[in-house]
Structure formats: structure tokens, C-alpha cells
Design an enzyme around this catalytic site. Structure first.
Site, short mmCIF file in Angstrom:
data_model
loop_
_atom_site.label_atom_id
_atom_site.label_comp_id
_atom_site.label_asym_id
_atom_site.label_seq_id
_atom_site.Cartn_x
_atom_site.Cartn_y
_atom_site.Cartn_z
CG HIS A 89 36.64 48.52 75.33
ND1 HIS A 89 37.42 49.24 74.40
CD2 HIS A 89 35.25 48.70 74.98
CE1 HIS A 89 36.43 49.78 73.56
NE2 HIS A 89 35.14 49.56 73.75
CG ASP A 115 40.39 50.82 71.86
OD1 ASP A 115 41.45 51.28 72.45
OD2 ASP A 115 39.63 49.94 72.51
CG HIS A 117 45.13 49.71 73.37
ND1 HIS A 117 44.62 50.62 73.85
CD2 HIS A 117 46.51 49.78 73.39
CE1 HIS A 117 45.44 51.29 74.72
NE2 HIS A 117 46.76 50.80 74.49
CG ASP A 119 40.64 46.52 72.58
OD1 ASP A 119 41.80 46.70 73.18
OD2 ASP A 119 39.74 47.19 73.34
CG HIS A 132 41.43 45.79 79.12
ND1 HIS A 132 41.56 47.04 79.71
CD2 HIS A 132 42.61 45.10 79.00
CE1 HIS A 132 42.79 47.14 79.91
NE2 HIS A 132 43.29 46.01 79.69
CG ASP A 220 39.57 52.07 75.65
OD1 ASP A 220 40.11 53.29 76.17
OD2 ASP A 220 40.04 51.13 75.74
CG ASP A 222 42.99 53.51 75.42
OD1 ASP A 222 42.24 53.66 74.28
OD2 ASP A 222 43.05 52.67 75.85
CD GLU A 265 39.33 50.19 80.00
OE1 GLU A 265 39.82 50.42 81.01
OE2 GLU A 265 39.44 48.93 79.24
#
Length: 319
Positions: A89, A115, A117, A119, A132, A220, A222, A265
Site C-alpha cells: 500500500h 483498510d 489498518h 496506515d 506500507h 487494501d 485486508d 496488497e
């Protein structure tokens, strides 16, 4: 057939999972992807992939971001819709910086960041030092000197012009940074239904479009429940259902304010029965595929959202 420019970033240097560098190549050669997209009136026009050099992690990531910046600038300046299939990312730093630059000085860009996360680390706060986990901080101009050397000069995103969705794994330092800057974000709660997720997405777009003229979407993988998108390096349980995310993106299908999409990702070696690969195709179809009617655009009004208000692209009808 709608033509959309596709750019692959074949780099994993911003993270700690080498498999994601293969993602763009797999997607470029994927027959299931082509077939699902064609059924929905989409054809991807692939550029030459962006590949990393051999000059060390940080200089190489900076170079990848510069090339992504240049491409995103040209595409946004030419008003051509795009999809970047990023390895890790960290490429977002270049993609969305380029899109921002193309709009200035008359227009402003917003960004929907989907996402697991935040980030929003810097080299000072990151436990891993992986780039990332830092693109949001860099885009906001909140990085330390080392990170800002990678990101480069302005422009930067205004805190009111980014909203984060799908969050469920982050550190206190990231949350404090976003809170200090006044960035809006939505933390995932278990068992969110379609109405709640759609409401959050539409509310996010409405909020950023109060101060931005156009927006991009960065996903992302995830962010999605690993049962639907297993091919990621950092899976997090209790994510957004793949089907629900497609239904949410279908709400934005045809929005003239949308600049482009990033999907990051994808680690194909972790995929199960091409499940993630097919989901990526469905995400693209939800946002860009042909539909039977025009969606309504909501301005700042997100009340009374009908969970069945958007036309369903054909690839999603029999999920």
C-alpha cells in the site's frame, strides 16, 4: 465496452510479504478477471507495470511513488478513469499525490481509504518500520523528515478531505495522530449489516465532498473479511463482507466526481480457489460496470438510505 486504464505496481518493498509483488501480473493475465469484467461492459487497458529498482528500500519506494505520481497525474489531468493494482500500500503515496496535483489549483481531491489498518505511522512511531503502514501520514503531510523525503514536496491532503473505513487493527500513536489532525474514521464493529456499511460509505463521500470536488477510493484487501479475501499478507478477522462491499461500491457507480480506484496488497500465493481474484473483479464491476439506471447522488444527505437502491451489476446478482 468501457475502457479503463489499469496500472500495475509490482513492488512489495514497503511491506514484509514478498507475494504481493506478483499481484498485478497475475491480474493482468487473469482470464476470470477479463471474463467477469467483459460481462459487465469493462475492458482494462494495461500500461507497462511499475517495477522497483535496486537502490535500497527507501530510495526504491520513493522511485516507485514518483512513477505512480506521474501516471496518476496524466490520467487525472486527461479525465481518464483509472485503476491502480498496487503491490503493497505504500504506492498510494504516489498515486494520490499525482491525482491531487492534477486538480490544483482550482479543484481539491478527497480520498476514501478502506483498510483494516490506519496506515498513519511514521518512522518514529512504527513498530516495524514498514512503509506500507505510513502512506496516510505522508499524504497528510504529517510524516517525519525521513518519510517526507520519500513522499516529496506538497501537495498534501487536507484532514477534512480523507475518511477511513473498515478499521480494526491499529496502534495508539496512529489514532492520536488522526485525532490531532481532525481526520474522520469509522472503526469496524462485528456484524455490521448492509445498511450500516452503506451509510458509512455514503456519509464518508458526503463529508469529503463538502470541501473536495473529486475523490478517489483506495482499498487494501485486508479491509475485507479473510473468508472472502484470503490472499492478503496481514489478514484481520471480522472484516467487511466482500458481497456487502460490492453492494456499497455499486452506490457510487457512475458518480462523475470519482477519479479512480486503487486496490492494494493482493498476494496471489495465498489465494484459495481464486476467491480473492474473482472478488477483485466484482469490486471493479460494482464501481464501473454497466447498470440499468443512473444512481442518484446524495450531496450531504445520507438519511433514509435504501439498502436496495442501487442497480446490481450482473456479476453480483448471483453472489
Amino acid at each position: 465496452m468501457r475502457q479503463i486504464t489499469a496500472v500495475g505496481i509490482a513492488s512489495c518493498l514497503g511491506g514484509n510479504h514478498v507475494d504481493c509483488q506478483l499481484g498485478a501480473t497475475v491480474l493482468c493475465n487473469s482470464m476470470p478477471l477479463k471474463e467477469i469484467l467483459a460481462t459487465n461492459g469493462i475492458q482494462l487497458s494495461w500500461t507497462e507495470p511499475i517495477r522497483p529498482g535496486i537502490h535500497g528500500v527507501e530510495p526504491t519506494v520513493a522511485g516507485v511513488c514518483r512513477r505512480a505520481d506521474e501516471l496518476a497525474f496524466r490520467l487525472s489531468n486527461g479525465k481518464r478513469p483509472f485503476i491502480f493494482f498496487s503491490g503493497d500500500h505504500s504506492g498510494a503515496m504516489g498515486i494520490w499525490k499525482g491525482a491531487m496535483t492534477a486538480l490544483l489549483p482550482e479543484r481539491r481531491m478527497g480520498l476514501i481509504w478502506i483498510d483494516a489498518h490506519m496506515d498513519a505511522h511514521t518512522f518514529i512511531t512504527s513498530p516495524s518500520g514498514n512503509l506500507h503502514g505510513m502512506p496516510v501520514a505522508a499524504l497528510l503531510g504529517a510524516g517525519d523528515n525521513k518519510l517526507q523525503c520519500i513522499y516529496g514536496e506538497s501537495p498534501i491532503l487536507q484532514p477534512t478531505n480523507i475518511v477511513l473505513l473498515g478499521l480494526r487493527s491499529f496502534e495508539v500513536a496512529e489514532q492520536k495522530l488522526l485525532q490531532r489532525l481532525g481526520v474522520r474514521y469509522f472503526i469496524m464493529k462485528q456484524e455490521l449489516d448492509a445498511r450500516a456499511i452503506k451509510h458509512h460509505l455514503l456519509q464518508a463521500v458526503a463529508m469529503i465532498c463538502d470541501s473536495a470536488d473529486s475523490y478517489g477510493i483506495s482499498i487494501d484487501l485486508d479491509a475485507i473479511d479473510p473468508r472472502d479475501a484470503p490472499a492478503v499478507g496481514t489478514p484481520e478477522p471480522n472484516g467487511i463482507s466482500g458481497k456487502l462491499l460490492c453492494e456499497c461500491l455499486a452506490e457510487l457507480n457512475g458518480d462523475p466526481r470519482l477519479l479512480g480506484l486503487e486496490i492494494a496488497e493482493f498476494s496471489p500465493l495465498y489465494d484459495l480457489n481464486h476467491r480473492t481474484e474473482q472478488l477483485i473483479a466484482k469490486l471493479v464491476c460494482a464501481l464501473y460496470g454497466k447498470s440499468s439506471k443512473l444512481n442518484r447522488f446524495f450531496g450531504s444527505d445520507t438519511e433514509g438510505i435504501n439498502a436496495n437502491s442501487s442497480p446490481m451489476p450482473s456479476s453480483l446478482a448471483n453472489w
